[in-house]
Design an enzyme around this catalytic site. Structure first.
Site, PDB file in Angstrom:
ATOM      1  CD  GLU A   1      -2.610  -1.336   2.581  1.00 44.65           C
ATOM      2  OE1 GLU A   1      -3.765  -1.744   2.533  1.00 44.65           O
ATOM      3  OE2 GLU A   1      -2.050  -1.054   3.655  1.00 44.65           O
TER       4      GLU A   1
HETATM    5  C1  TNX Z   1      -4.360  -4.132   4.912  1.00 48.57           C
HETATM    6  S1  TNX Z   1      -3.121  -6.139   3.310  1.00 48.57           S
HETATM    7  C2  TNX Z   1      -3.053  -3.946   5.319  1.00 48.57           C
HETATM    8  C3  TNX Z   1      -2.793  -3.519   6.702  1.00 48.57           C
HETATM    9  C4  TNX Z   1      -4.048  -3.374   7.496  1.00 48.57           C
HETATM   10  C5  TNX Z   1      -5.019  -4.472   7.148  1.00 48.57           C
HETATM   11  C6  TNX Z   1      -6.266  -4.460   7.961  1.00 48.57           C
HETATM   12  C7  TNX Z   1      -1.850  -5.378   3.825  1.00 48.57           C
HETATM   13  C8  TNX Z   1      -0.593  -5.923   3.419  1.00 48.57           C
HETATM   14  N1  TNX Z   1      -1.969  -4.272   4.582  1.00 48.57           N
HETATM   15  O1  TNX Z   1      -2.053  -2.322   6.710  1.00 48.57           O
HETATM   16  O2  TNX Z   1      -3.731  -3.428   8.847  1.00 48.57           O
HETATM   17  O3  TNX Z   1      -5.352  -4.346   5.793  1.00 48.57           O
HETATM   18  O4  TNX Z   1      -7.054  -5.573   7.687  1.00 48.57           O
END
Ligand code: TNX
Length: 488
Positions: free
Chosen positions: A304
């Site tokens: 992200e």
């Molecule tokens: C997505 S999926 C994130 C996390 C969050 C989570 C909550 C991913 C690699 N990153 O930063 O904590 O969703 O479900």
């Protein structure tokens, strides 16, 4: 033998019992010091409930009747690094493996074959019988992981140890610690001390922060190692870095440190990929954590990174990958890193499915952590008092009825290192919260990672899971009594 989780590859019982008695000892083959430690671990697990003295003694060849024997001599190479063979007759309980790890997983089977009361920490009446028969067992995947997010909320060393014990009981062998995020930096780094002292001072919702000293971390690593669990440390970068950026202004492109962050948005922070000091920082952090981590893996996050330009992201991840390799480790990253040039030794952890094929095209391997199946922070249903729901509700059945080999188009069994169940902690504050979200879904994920796909079915599994209820109760696990499971 019908109630084991994970389900063994082959098991049959022949109707009689072996009786563990106050006179029983645990004999171990003396050639390997590791086996004595394994014997002592078993004695430690059996003593509180049985009250038996259970000495650990050396024995070359089979011991006298009525005893337990742990041996790697004669353990068949086909059992691999983690497989075991358990033979139980009225007279003897013999556990053999090709490697010590196999013995350790075999011990978990022995514990599950004893009455649930064996898990009590106070003296219980017994009798302590195990069904006679034979089990031959080995894992489907080498990587069977849990991830704990200690960044959004901080959890004590004691909490992490308890999670390690619960994971080991279901034959899971990786503990991935998510040690940094926007909301907190949780490991002492001696060359950049503000990371922990400032960056670790808060948590989501303004809850108390905290961090592990290097001694704490080493204690966790050693505890995990004694349980044949490899710790995989993660520092998330270049995004998810507000806590680091808040601790050192020089890591920001504009030289200004932002305030600490206690919300739960993602995608707003980025290390300054154009600055040389950023790579000095990354190198220092990875050097220190690599020195404390005997396992071969360092996780660099990489998810992200919405606040990093794609070209910058690529250049950054590729350079960090070299840094990880320069410290003798393999890079693991969230699936997003598959958009960069990966070395064949690197590993992509697939959470949304689509990117994993790009990793495999580069000969890298994949860990399956599909969010809609394995994210233990997703609510069971709408009534669940904690958790998130962006990847959907995950009932106990949904968490069990899927297969890693069919998650991603173009990815086949041999590309997959294994499975991992992440537990993000935005909404979780205590060990009881962790247990509520992980149990009873985690045993299902553990079975998916260990047991052959053929023959697995929800109708049969739910009965085995029901039988685990008493065990979880005896261990005081705060599990969700899912109504679709016929708890005893
Ligand atoms: C997505 S999926 C994130 C996390 C969050 C989570 C909550 C991913 C690699 N990153 O930063 O904590 O969703 O479900």
């Amino acid at each position: 033998m019908q109630n084991l989780i994970p389900k063994p590859v082959e098991a049959y019982s022949d109707g009689s019992v072996f009786n563990l008695s106050p006179a029983s000892s645990i004999y171990v083959e003396p050639s390997m010091p590791e086996l004595t430690a394994t014997g002592q671990y078993l004695a430690g697990r059996l003593q509180p409930a049985t009250g038996f003295p259970l000495k650990v003694l050396p024995s070359v060849g089979a011991p006298p009747e009525g005893n337990i024997y742990l041996t790697t001599t004669g353990g068949h190479p086909a059992l691999g690094d983690e497989g075991y063979e358990l033979t139980i007759t009225q007279d003897a309980l013999t556990l053999s493996a090709f490697k010590p790890a196999g013995l350790f997983w075999g011990l978990q089977t022995i514990l599950q074959l004893l009455p649930a009361a064996i898990e009590a920490d106070t003296l219980q009446p017994g009798p302590w019988t195990l069904p006679t028969g034979k089990i031959r067992d080995y894992p489907r995947f080498a990587w069977r992981g849990v991830m704990l997010d200690v960044a959004r909320h901080f959890f004590s060393v004691a909490d992490v140890k308890r999670y390690i014990d619960l994971a080991a009981f279901y034959k899971l062998n990786r503990l991935h610690l998510h040690l940094s995020d926007d909301q907190g930096w949780r490991l002492e780094i001696k060359s950049w001390p503000n990371l922990a002292t400032h960056g670790g001072s808060k948590a989501v919702n303004n809850d108390p922060g905290g961090y592990y000293t290097q001694a704490d971390y080493s204690e966790i690593v050693a505890y995990a190692r004694e349980r044949y669990i490899n710790v995989v440390p993660e520092f998330d970068m270049p995004g998810h870095t507000n806590a680091a950026l808040a601790s050192y202004p020089e890591l920001n492109c504009d030289g200004v440190a932002p305030a600490l962050y206690t919300g739960i948005e993602v995608g707003f922070s980025s290390l300054c990929t154009a600055k040389e000091i950023t790579y000095r920082f990354v190198n220092d952090v990875i050097r220190e954590v690599a020195a404390l981590t005997p396992g071969p893996y360092i996780h660099i996050g990489g998810d992200e990174a919405a606040a990093t330009q794609p070209a910058d992201y690529r250049q950054f991840v590729e350079r960090v990958q070299e840094i990880v390799e320069s410290h003798g480790k393999q890079m693991v990253g969230w699936g997003d890193v598959a958009s960069t040039r990966l070395l064949p030794s690197s590993i992509a952890q697939s959470w949304s499915g689509d990117v994993a094929a790009k990793a495999i095209a580069q000969d890298a391997k994949v860990i399956i952590s599909t969010a809609s199946k394995t994210y233990l922070d997703m609510k069971y249903n709408d009534a669940c008092p904690m958790g998130l729901k962006w990847a959907g509700f995950i009932s106990v059945e949904v968490a069990y009825t899927w297969d890693p080999a069919t998650q991603v188009t173009g990815v086949s069994e041999s590309d997959i290192l294994g499975v991992e169940a992440p537990l993000w902690s935005e909404t979780l504050r205590t060990m009881r919260d962790i247990e509520y979200m992980a149990f009873p879904r985690l045993p299902g994920i553990a079975e998916i990672g260990w047991s052959p796909a053929a023959g697995r079915s929800w109708d049969e599994y739910r009965l085995r899971l029901a039988a685990q209820g008493q065990r979880m109760e005896t261990m005081s696990v705060n599990f969700y009594r899912a109504p679709e499971v016929p708890w005893k």
